[in-house]
Design an enzyme around this catalytic site. Sequence first.
Site, mmCIF file in Angstrom:
data_model
loop_
_atom_site.group_PDB
_atom_site.id
_atom_site.type_symbol
_atom_site.label_atom_id
_atom_site.label_comp_id
_atom_site.label_asym_id
_atom_site.label_seq_id
_atom_site.Cartn_x
_atom_site.Cartn_y
_atom_site.Cartn_z
ATOM 1 N N ILE A 141 0.869 -1.176 0.000
ATOM 2 C CA ILE A 141 0.000 0.000 0.000
ATOM 3 C C ILE A 141 0.906 1.227 0.000
ATOM 4 O O ILE A 141 2.064 1.160 0.424
ATOM 5 C CB ILE A 141 -0.981 0.039 1.198
ATOM 6 C CG1 ILE A 141 -0.237 -0.012 2.534
ATOM 7 C CG2 ILE A 141 -1.983 -1.086 1.100
ATOM 8 C CD1 ILE A 141 -1.181 0.143 3.732
ATOM 9 N N ASP A 142 0.381 2.337 -0.466
ATOM 10 C CA ASP A 142 1.175 3.553 -0.572
ATOM 11 C C ASP A 142 1.753 3.958 0.784
ATOM 12 O O ASP A 142 1.148 3.713 1.836
ATOM 13 C CB ASP A 142 0.327 4.704 -1.113
ATOM 14 C CG ASP A 142 -0.132 4.477 -2.541
ATOM 15 O OD1 ASP A 142 0.472 3.632 -3.224
ATOM 16 O OD2 ASP A 142 -1.099 5.142 -2.952
ATOM 17 N N ARG A 143 2.888 4.600 0.733
ATOM 18 C CA ARG A 143 3.536 5.073 1.966
ATOM 19 C C ARG A 143 2.605 5.963 2.783
ATOM 20 O O ARG A 143 2.561 5.863 4.020
ATOM 21 C CB ARG A 143 4.807 5.840 1.594
ATOM 22 C CG ARG A 143 5.552 6.438 2.766
ATOM 23 C CD ARG A 143 6.780 7.193 2.296
ATOM 24 N NE ARG A 143 7.515 7.775 3.410
ATOM 25 C CZ ARG A 143 8.616 8.487 3.289
ATOM 26 N NH1 ARG A 143 9.123 8.713 2.081
ATOM 27 N NH2 ARG A 143 9.225 8.984 4.352
ATOM 28 N N ARG A 243 -6.896 7.152 -5.514
ATOM 29 C CA ARG A 243 -6.532 8.563 -5.507
ATOM 30 C C ARG A 243 -6.788 9.206 -6.869
ATOM 31 O O ARG A 243 -7.319 10.326 -6.950
ATOM 32 C CB ARG A 243 -5.066 8.712 -5.092
ATOM 33 C CG ARG A 243 -4.789 8.175 -3.707
ATOM 34 C CD ARG A 243 -3.311 7.930 -3.431
ATOM 35 N NE ARG A 243 -2.557 9.171 -3.363
ATOM 36 C CZ ARG A 243 -1.250 9.217 -3.108
ATOM 37 N NH1 ARG A 243 -0.572 8.103 -2.915
ATOM 38 N NH2 ARG A 243 -0.632 10.385 -3.056
#
Length: 315
Positions: A141-143, A243
């Site tokens: 998952i994204d930072r 996003r």
Amino acid sequence: MKNKILPISHIYINEDMINQRIDNFLIKKYKNIPKSVIYRIIRTGQVRINKRRIKQYYKLNIGDKLRIPPILIEKQKQNFINKNSFPDLSKNIIYEDNYLLIINKPSGIAVHGGSGLNFGVIEYFRYIRPLNGFLELVHRIDRDTSGILILSKKRISLCHLHKQFREKKIKKEYIALVHGKWPLDIKKISAPLLKIQSINHPKKVVIHKNGKYSETYFNIKRRYCATTLMHIIPKTGRTHQIRAHALHAGHPIVFDNRYGKNNLDINIKKITNINRLLLHSFKMFFIHPSDGKKMHIIAPLDAQFEKFLNILPEF
């Protein structure tokens, strides 16, 4: 510092190694060797499978004979985790057994090292649990996104869960706060996403006819004065999909530095000191790789996200 040469090696691929891409296999095997070196020895034909050159996307088969050439590496100082700057992620464990380790990842922590970072989640747990012979990320998952992250403690469980991802049997659900009043009639966005990369800008995805098919479902959870809390289910798993689709709908996620709108974020910063992407992976459904049990994992919102929602004015 002295250089070191790793000798030539031959590996016969067994059941615990199959279905992995050769580049990923070598990156995991030689964790201290730069990825650029791994890709160079593959590209130049020094890595051979059954005496043949292969591409980096070749998947290992049982019985394959892998030849790895001598590798020249520079001996480097050991990196250690600075516990004063890295949070105690053991407190974020929400499920663990002999096969899986699942945490509620904080926002701002990368899942693995790279791009200037020495450590991420996977390096942290390998460091604090040196006796674990196998520990790998099941997914990413994204930072800046918080929430559920699964680590595998066995090769068999990693392969089993990867198969579930490929067959779209794993369901993930997110919570996000977006700018504006989300329209009642927008419940699904199907828009192809294309990765773009430039030298001076970070990686992004854009809506483009030549992109990969992407589908996301959006449902309104709660309306606030200038924002909307959304329940989101991605049907595909593209990079930055939620996003980019939220931006496409005209309602970017609050505090999204890559796909958001800074002028809208500034207005919200006037009422709070929070400054993190308000996107959270809060539910995941999958089949346990050992006993076939249906798993339903929930990761609560962190205190900062929850506190911020409580101060927002509703209609």
